[in-house]
Design a protein around this motif. Structure first.
Motif, PDB file in Angstrom:
ATOM      1  N   GLU A   7       0.839  -1.200   0.000  1.00  0.00           N
ATOM      2  CA  GLU A   7       0.000   0.000   0.000  1.00  0.00           C
ATOM      3  C   GLU A   7       0.873   1.248   0.000  1.00  0.00           C
ATOM      4  OE1 GLU A   7      -3.452   0.256  -0.146  1.00  0.00           O
ATOM      5  OE2 GLU A   7      -3.362  -1.894  -0.542  1.00  0.00           O
ATOM      6  N   TYR A   9       1.473   5.221   1.363  1.00  0.00           N
ATOM      7  CA  TYR A   9       1.224   6.158   2.461  1.00  0.00           C
ATOM      8  C   TYR A   9       2.018   7.428   2.202  1.00  0.00           C
ATOM      9  CZ  TYR A   9      -0.699   1.977   4.501  1.00  0.00           C
ATOM     10  OH  TYR A   9      -1.450   0.848   4.704  1.00  0.00           O
ATOM     11  N   LYS A  71      -2.910   7.913   4.101  1.00  0.00           N
ATOM     12  CA  LYS A  71      -2.896   7.175   2.839  1.00  0.00           C
ATOM     13  C   LYS A  71      -2.535   8.156   1.731  1.00  0.00           C
ATOM     14  CE  LYS A  71      -5.236   3.144   2.778  1.00  0.00           C
ATOM     15  NZ  LYS A  71      -4.696   1.938   2.167  1.00  0.00           N
TER      16      LYS A  71
END
Length: 99
Positions: A7, A9, A71
């Protein structure tokens, strides 16, 4: 915030001269390490640095979780992927700053 491998960030910092520095990080893995007497989880990342929204650099680095504040936005992720695609093997931050 739970951090998940692969992911994206980000974190923002406003300098004294009002310039905004943003780091966008893709988590590669998590590792446990000690700094002195402090034991902590580190996140191994590929990191892109933006200055006022403009690409500055991309490199490998390890981050403590408290530096991953939010995020990444879709536009930040797309910019990361574009610049990552232009670069082969990334240097680690320590190597990068020596140049």
């Amino acid at each position: 915030m739970e951090l998940i491998a692969e992911e994206f960030y980000a974190d923002d910092h406003i300098r004294e001269d009002s310039i905004i520095e943003t780091i966008v990080m893709q988590i590669i893995s998590k590792r446990n390490s000690s700094i002195g007497e402090v034991e902590s989880d580190f996140y191994v990342t590929e990191t892109m640095q933006l200055v006022d929204g403009n690409f500055e650099s991309i490199y490998k680095n390890d981050w403590l979780p408290q530096f991953l504040k939010r995020k990444a936005t879709e536009s930040e992720v797309e910019l990361f992927k574009y610049h990552r695609g232009l670069n082969g093997d990334l240097k680690h931050w320590a190597e990068f700053i020596r140049e």
